[in-house]
Design a protein around this motif. Structure first.
Motif, PDB file in Angstrom:
ATOM      1  N   THR A  14      -1.444  -4.206  10.307  1.00  0.00           N
ATOM      2  CA  THR A  14      -1.987  -3.110   9.514  1.00  0.00           C
ATOM      3  C   THR A  14      -3.053  -3.647   8.562  1.00  0.00           C
ATOM      4  O   THR A  14      -2.815  -4.609   7.833  1.00  0.00           O
ATOM      5  N   ARG A  15      -4.207  -3.033   8.590  1.00  0.00           N
ATOM      6  CA  ARG A  15      -5.290  -3.440   7.698  1.00  0.00           C
ATOM      7  C   ARG A  15      -5.101  -2.768   6.337  1.00  0.00           C
ATOM      8  O   ARG A  15      -4.618  -1.631   6.269  1.00  0.00           O
ATOM      9  N   PRO A  16      -5.470  -3.462   5.282  1.00  0.00           N
ATOM     10  CA  PRO A  16      -5.343  -2.861   3.943  1.00  0.00           C
ATOM     11  C   PRO A  16      -6.089  -1.525   3.870  1.00  0.00           C
ATOM     12  O   PRO A  16      -7.225  -1.409   4.328  1.00  0.00           O
ATOM     13  N   GLY A  17      -5.422  -0.523   3.336  1.00  0.00           N
ATOM     14  CA  GLY A  17      -6.034   0.780   3.166  1.00  0.00           C
ATOM     15  C   GLY A  17      -5.942   1.685   4.382  1.00  0.00           C
ATOM     16  O   GLY A  17      -6.418   2.815   4.353  1.00  0.00           O
ATOM     17  N   PHE A  18      -5.328   1.223   5.465  1.00  0.00           N
ATOM     18  CA  PHE A  18      -5.194   2.005   6.688  1.00  0.00           C
ATOM     19  C   PHE A  18      -3.720   2.202   7.023  1.00  0.00           C
ATOM     20  O   PHE A  18      -2.866   1.421   6.618  1.00  0.00           O
ATOM     21  N   ALA A  19      -3.440   3.221   7.798  1.00  0.00           N
ATOM     22  CA  ALA A  19      -2.070   3.491   8.238  1.00  0.00           C
ATOM     23  C   ALA A  19      -1.704   2.552   9.392  1.00  0.00           C
ATOM     24  O   ALA A  19      -2.578   1.958  10.022  1.00  0.00           O
TER      25      ALA A  19
END
Length: 94
Positions: free
Chosen positions: A23-28
């Motif tokens: 999971t990338r920061p700021g994404f679901a």
């Protein structure tokens, strides 16, 4: 939340399931990409000694399409490792 495990031949088996794509920061979470799995095999707690534990990643090139499939595969893989190392030592297995 309590850890979910079962006993197999006196050892605790903990399926570990996580998204295939980090999971990338700021994404679901992107669960559509599937799941990877590992399994923790651990000695039960005892008051006199520290319990040993080891994590094994499941081999495979493709992710599992559901968490249930990944959990079942983790449990089956743990049982295979334990059975294959009954006369040896699971803690030294590769």
């Amino acid at each position: 939340m309590a850890d979910s495990f079962h006993l197999y031949k006196g050892l605790e088996v903990y399926p570990l399931v996580y998204p295939h794509v980090a999971t990338r920061p700021g994404f679901a979470h992107d669960y559509g990409q599937g799941f990877d799995a590992a399994v923790r095999i651990r000695e039960p707690h005892s008051d006199s000694a520290k319990a040993r534990s080891r994590v094994f990643r499941l081999p495979g090139e493709r992710p599992f399409m559901s968490t249930g499939e990944a959990r079942r595969a983790s449990t089956a893989y743990a049982e295979l490792l334990i059975d294959a190392n009954e006369s040896g030592n699971i803690w030294d297995a590769q």
